[in-house]
Motif scaffolding. Sequence first.
Motif, mmCIF file in Angstrom:
data_model
loop_
_atom_site.group_PDB
_atom_site.id
_atom_site.type_symbol
_atom_site.label_atom_id
_atom_site.label_comp_id
_atom_site.label_asym_id
_atom_site.label_seq_id
_atom_site.Cartn_x
_atom_site.Cartn_y
_atom_site.Cartn_z
ATOM 1 N N THR A 2 -10.616 11.896 -61.057
ATOM 2 C CA THR A 2 -10.231 10.522 -60.704
ATOM 3 C C THR A 2 -9.034 10.483 -59.774
ATOM 4 O OG1 THR A 2 -8.754 10.315 -62.587
ATOM 5 C CG2 THR A 2 -11.022 9.618 -62.920
ATOM 6 N N SER A 3 -8.954 9.411 -59.045
ATOM 7 C CA SER A 3 -7.764 9.153 -58.239
ATOM 8 C C SER A 3 -7.511 7.646 -58.214
ATOM 9 C CB SER A 3 -7.930 9.693 -56.816
ATOM 10 O OG SER A 3 -8.984 9.026 -56.154
ATOM 11 N N VAL A 4 -6.232 7.276 -58.136
ATOM 12 C CA VAL A 4 -5.858 5.872 -58.007
ATOM 13 C C VAL A 4 -5.329 5.699 -56.591
ATOM 14 C CG1 VAL A 4 -4.361 4.032 -58.868
ATOM 15 C CG2 VAL A 4 -5.313 5.729 -60.462
ATOM 16 N N GLU A 5 -6.088 4.960 -55.777
ATOM 17 C CA GLU A 5 -5.788 4.876 -54.352
ATOM 18 C C GLU A 5 -4.990 3.606 -54.062
ATOM 19 O OE1 GLU A 5 -6.905 7.200 -52.256
ATOM 20 O OE2 GLU A 5 -8.453 8.231 -53.454
ATOM 21 N N SER A 6 -3.857 3.790 -53.412
ATOM 22 C CA SER A 6 -3.053 2.631 -53.028
ATOM 23 C C SER A 6 -3.751 1.830 -51.942
ATOM 24 C CB SER A 6 -1.696 3.083 -52.490
ATOM 25 O OG SER A 6 -0.970 3.694 -53.516
ATOM 26 N N THR A 7 -3.519 0.533 -51.957
ATOM 27 C CA THR A 7 -3.966 -0.348 -50.869
ATOM 28 C C THR A 7 -2.777 -1.258 -50.569
ATOM 29 O OG1 THR A 7 -4.673 -2.272 -52.142
ATOM 30 C CG2 THR A 7 -6.224 -0.432 -52.034
ATOM 31 N N PRO A 8 -2.855 -2.083 -49.538
ATOM 32 C CA PRO A 8 -1.774 -3.047 -49.315
ATOM 33 C C PRO A 8 -1.652 -4.037 -50.476
ATOM 34 C CG PRO A 8 -3.091 -2.793 -47.332
ATOM 35 C CD PRO A 8 -3.822 -2.057 -48.422
ATOM 36 N N GLY A 9 -2.689 -4.118 -51.322
ATOM 37 C CA GLY A 9 -2.623 -5.000 -52.485
ATOM 38 C C GLY A 9 -2.635 -4.169 -53.755
ATOM 39 N N HIS A 10 -3.604 -4.441 -54.627
ATOM 40 C CA HIS A 10 -3.703 -3.699 -55.883
ATOM 41 C C HIS A 10 -4.556 -2.443 -55.669
ATOM 42 C CE1 HIS A 10 -1.774 -7.096 -57.708
ATOM 43 N NE2 HIS A 10 -2.742 -7.919 -57.325
ATOM 44 N N PRO A 11 -4.305 -1.386 -56.469
ATOM 45 C CA PRO A 11 -4.967 -0.100 -56.219
ATOM 46 C C PRO A 11 -6.472 -0.106 -56.527
ATOM 47 C CG PRO A 11 -3.521 0.042 -58.150
ATOM 48 C CD PRO A 11 -3.281 -1.298 -57.545
ATOM 49 N N ILE A 12 -7.148 0.861 -55.926
ATOM 50 C CA ILE A 12 -8.571 1.091 -56.172
ATOM 51 C C ILE A 12 -8.702 2.416 -56.917
ATOM 52 C CG2 ILE A 12 -10.784 1.661 -55.075
ATOM 53 C CD1 ILE A 12 -9.922 -0.223 -52.750
ATOM 54 N N VAL A 13 -9.466 2.390 -58.017
ATOM 55 C CA VAL A 13 -9.696 3.600 -58.806
ATOM 56 C C VAL A 13 -11.030 4.209 -58.372
ATOM 57 C CG1 VAL A 13 -9.987 4.550 -61.118
ATOM 58 C CG2 VAL A 13 -8.467 2.572 -60.743
ATOM 59 N N VAL A 14 -11.029 5.510 -58.097
ATOM 60 C CA VAL A 14 -12.279 6.212 -57.794
ATOM 61 C C VAL A 14 -12.417 7.370 -58.773
ATOM 62 C CG1 VAL A 14 -13.604 7.497 -56.077
ATOM 63 C CG2 VAL A 14 -12.111 5.614 -55.351
ATOM 64 N N GLU B 99 -8.948 -6.479 -56.863
ATOM 65 C CA GLU B 99 -8.732 -7.672 -56.045
ATOM 66 C C GLU B 99 -10.001 -8.513 -55.898
ATOM 67 O OE1 GLU B 99 -5.130 -6.581 -53.148
ATOM 68 O OE2 GLU B 99 -6.994 -5.540 -52.573
ATOM 69 N N GLU B 100 -10.945 -8.320 -56.848
ATOM 70 C CA GLU B 100 -12.188 -9.085 -56.728
ATOM 71 C C GLU B 100 -11.925 -10.578 -56.840
ATOM 72 O OE1 GLU B 100 -16.097 -10.872 -57.530
ATOM 73 O OE2 GLU B 100 -14.316 -10.989 -58.805
ATOM 74 N N GLU B 101 -10.997 -10.957 -57.703
ATOM 75 C CA GLU B 101 -10.739 -12.389 -57.929
ATOM 76 C C GLU B 101 -9.902 -13.016 -56.812
ATOM 77 O OE1 GLU B 101 -12.517 -13.738 -59.945
ATOM 78 O OE2 GLU B 101 -12.862 -12.482 -61.688
ATOM 79 N N VAL B 102 -9.436 -12.216 -55.899
ATOM 80 C CA VAL B 102 -8.736 -12.772 -54.728
ATOM 81 C C VAL B 102 -9.453 -12.356 -53.448
ATOM 82 C CG1 VAL B 102 -6.487 -13.079 -55.801
ATOM 83 C CG2 VAL B 102 -7.056 -10.867 -54.785
ATOM 84 N N GLY B 103 -10.773 -12.145 -53.539
ATOM 85 C CA GLY B 103 -11.575 -11.954 -52.345
ATOM 86 C C GLY B 103 -11.721 -10.515 -51.884
ATOM 87 N N SER B 104 -11.384 -9.540 -52.738
ATOM 88 C CA SER B 104 -11.590 -8.116 -52.389
ATOM 89 C C SER B 104 -11.049 -7.817 -50.998
ATOM 90 C CB SER B 104 -13.084 -7.770 -52.454
ATOM 91 O OG SER B 104 -13.583 -7.975 -53.750
ATOM 92 N N VAL B 105 -9.836 -8.277 -50.751
ATOM 93 C CA VAL B 105 -9.303 -8.265 -49.390
ATOM 94 C C VAL B 105 -9.109 -6.876 -48.797
ATOM 95 C CG1 VAL B 105 -8.233 -10.540 -49.287
ATOM 96 C CG2 VAL B 105 -7.032 -8.685 -50.445
ATOM 97 N N ASN B 106 -9.000 -5.850 -49.650
ATOM 98 C CA ASN B 106 -8.775 -4.503 -49.113
ATOM 99 C C ASN B 106 -9.956 -3.570 -49.342
ATOM 100 O OD1 ASN B 106 -5.955 -4.611 -48.081
ATOM 101 N ND2 ASN B 106 -5.578 -5.307 -50.182
ATOM 102 N N LEU B 107 -11.017 -4.071 -49.947
ATOM 103 C CA LEU B 107 -12.108 -3.164 -50.299
ATOM 104 C C LEU B 107 -12.944 -2.759 -49.091
ATOM 105 C CD1 LEU B 107 -13.421 -1.741 -52.741
ATOM 106 C CD2 LEU B 107 -15.112 -3.574 -52.718
ATOM 107 N N GLU B 108 -13.216 -3.715 -48.224
ATOM 108 C CA GLU B 108 -14.085 -3.412 -47.088
ATOM 109 C C GLU B 108 -13.489 -2.281 -46.248
ATOM 110 O OE1 GLU B 108 -15.029 -6.854 -44.784
ATOM 111 O OE2 GLU B 108 -16.246 -5.746 -43.327
ATOM 112 N N ALA B 109 -12.178 -2.389 -45.960
ATOM 113 C CA ALA B 109 -11.527 -1.335 -45.169
ATOM 114 C C ALA B 109 -11.576 0.001 -45.898
ATOM 115 C CB ALA B 109 -10.071 -1.716 -44.878
ATOM 116 N N PHE B 110 -11.444 -0.043 -47.220
ATOM 117 C CA PHE B 110 -11.490 1.184 -48.010
ATOM 118 C C PHE B 110 -12.878 1.830 -47.922
ATOM 119 C CE2 PHE B 110 -12.032 3.544 -51.990
ATOM 120 C CZ PHE B 110 -10.896 4.334 -51.990
#
Lengths: 466, 466
Positions: free
Chosen positions: A62-74, A158-169
């Motif tokens: 596993t890794s916890v990836e930083s984003t400009p908002g809340h992190p993404i876990v993979v 960030e799903e509840e705020v529009g997944s603003v950083n997921l697409e770039a990830f």
Amino acid sequence: MTSPTIPADLEAWCTANDQRALDELFAFLRIPSVSARSEHKVDCATAAQFVADRLTQIGFTTSVESTPGHPIVVGEWRGAGSDAPTLLIYGHYDVQPAEPLELWTSPAFEPTIRDGRIYARGSVDDKGQLYLHIKALEAHLATRGALPVNVIVLAEGEEEVGSVNLEAFLEREQTRLACDAVVISDSTMFAPGIPSILSSLRGMAYLEITVQGANGDLHSGMYGGAVVNPAMALARILATMHDRDGRIAIPGFYDAVRPFPDHVRAQMRELPFSDEQMMHEVGVTALGGETGYTTLERLWTRPTCEVNGLLSGYTGEGAKTVLPAHAMAKVSFRLVPDQDPAVVASLVDAHVQRVAPAGVTVHVEHLHGGRPWRADLQGPIIEAGKTALEAAFGRAPVITGEGGSIPVVGDFERILGAPVLLMGFGLPGENAHAPNEWISVENYQRGTRAAAALYEEYRRHHHHQS
Amino acid sequence: MTSPTIPADLEAWCTANDQRALDELFAFLRIPSVSARSEHKVDCATAAQFVADRLTQIGFTTSVESTPGHPIVVGEWRGAGSDAPTLLIYGHYDVQPAEPLELWTSPAFEPTIRDGRIYARGSVDDKGQLYLHIKALEAHLATRGALPVNVIVLAEGEEEVGSVNLEAFLEREQTRLACDAVVISDSTMFAPGIPSILSSLRGMAYLEITVQGANGDLHSGMYGGAVVNPAMALARILATMHDRDGRIAIPGFYDAVRPFPDHVRAQMRELPFSDEQMMHEVGVTALGGETGYTTLERLWTRPTCEVNGLLSGYTGEGAKTVLPAHAMAKVSFRLVPDQDPAVVASLVDAHVQRVAPAGVTVHVEHLHGGRPWRADLQGPIIEAGKTALEAAFGRAPVITGEGGSIPVVGDFERILGAPVLLMGFGLPGENAHAPNEWISVENYQRGTRAAAALYEEYRRHHHHQS
């Protein structure tokens, strides 16, 4: 043809571990990971780490990836070999704000079981539905020491705020996230006991409209009737958004709408649905909406415009004779294929500026958006989902649409080139974005079994097709 | 004909006591007597006692009378004898809520002088204008040991919440409160240096409209488009209240309106008024309102409908996809002779129920109301006011109207059978119901002198007429 069943070893492990699966979910639900509120930033990080820790414990890298908002876990498990397909499981650890807190029967972040339901913010949306996959993965790894397919778990905050950083990830990590199919459990079943595969989601354009009048609040007697009232101007602007038939009256709004196929609409009309039951459930004496469509068509196949919030002037106890300086509305549009959120936002902006009266200035901010989506209802992941759901619930699933949005579904298909199965375990009346959110204990447990079966069925169906 | 002046002994006393008059007013202004908020009940009682104590100290017989709400202070001085007229001075010690607190440059309840203005909640509305009468009474009693007329001071604590208990009090205490004229200082001058007698006030019907939809907040995706949105329904209801010409579109609303006499309208058109200056003052690029009327006519002679507050759904940071269960608007109507607040409230209720869509229930609550008023511009109290104002300001007063309401003015005339003089010392831009309320130090001081002169002039004019 015999009915499919859950493999005995997985079923036995699940039964032996049902209580622990609840205890662990409760710990997850106690973390107030409200992504919309900056004061909960640490809680979101805590929730991400919780998911990562659990995946590590069951054998994932596993890794916890930083984003400009809340992190993404993979989390990754690649032990099935290169001839086995790879399944990506997506979910989100963030939750909606819990306010108004006083309307919760038990505290929003203290999960409580009543009448076979787990009440807590995030119980169904989406911590419960994400966590049941983690338990299903554990069932395989604990029982057999391996998974039937390679698995990537991707949990965002960030799903509840529009997944603003997921697409770039997804764009950046395309290679690492390459997969043959995506499964998402973040939706509802049509009814208790009726497993469902979701074939469409509405998109969204969420806007905040602010109307500014004078440079400060004024006395409504001394200025009323001469200075334009921003709250009244806002009301008049909002009233232009629908015509008398409930159609959205913003020029160009329907231009990109592609009608649903007749056979899908026919399937929808066959589903057992009662307007009266919905009216009773929500406590109203009439439904509304666009004329010429059934309620399910209005909810699943037609775009909407909703006011989500209003604020202006004096809202406390008693009377204050103020002519407010500004007024605000949060307004969201649900979209259907092929409407584009950015295009809709700019159509709304142009319309609002056109109808706004002189004497006020109006600003439209596009808070977030997501594209609508419609499934191609064939291929191994769909077939595997049908079999797994029938095994867990004892009957074949129905095909449904949904009025809600999971904006990233289209992104997964587009960026990763993989079909998406939406296999949800919520139920009508679950209060997903309201006080007293719940998931049924039974669905949490059957969902775990359905997920466990899905991984195996997907290997089998993929093999057949290869 | 020589210009009138302030008697030398009164002027000298005022000059010697100007600083103390400010200090005492500041102590009065520090009491947060917000009548609309139950948590300030004790502060209202404290403010009432403050007024009573000051009146006692200068030689009045005082009582603090309980009401079902905040107390009424009555001070009496009957030493002028039975052939002298009796003047009733009315004011109010309660103030508007101070919110939003963050927009005050200095704290709302810590009076601060900047640029010749006293900034504080209640400075002009109405503590400063009430207290200058107490100082003017003291000027006579300290200098001459007597007042030229019998005086009753009546200070209430519910003016900002519609004077809900005053009418019954006047009815009950008719005999004790019997008087030949009433003077009220709770209004504004037309412009700095231009003393004014107010000849008309608008009345008010203040309503709270609540729209109830479902029995709880719903997910806007799962229900949006089928369940009627109360916030959108409210916006559409509010939008029906005006037509395209800014006229109020509620059936029957104008039935009781009696047009202002042509000579009054002609006087208004002669007053130096600039739309551009008002636009600049409040920071807007255009004014609005009913077509066919000048700004002063819109403000003084025409009824209005204003939204004072709006609240629904999610109003915090970011986006929440909620379909709200209810929505609220505070809506007030300014009324002109001979509109009746109760009749207007019931016309609005009927209209709202007629235009409300199925699927929501609408409730209209009449929070408070007041009748409009128009003066009979003749008689000794008017003549005395003209002379006293000219003495204090060095020029004759103009006759104005006002958009605001002092609902009790009509009650005084009707119940006590006495004419009312409205002699106010506020100024345009004083922020009476907004942050940074102020009264000019100069007007507080000239107002004190004008009041002192008024009592004497009233004795003289009354005598001439008798």
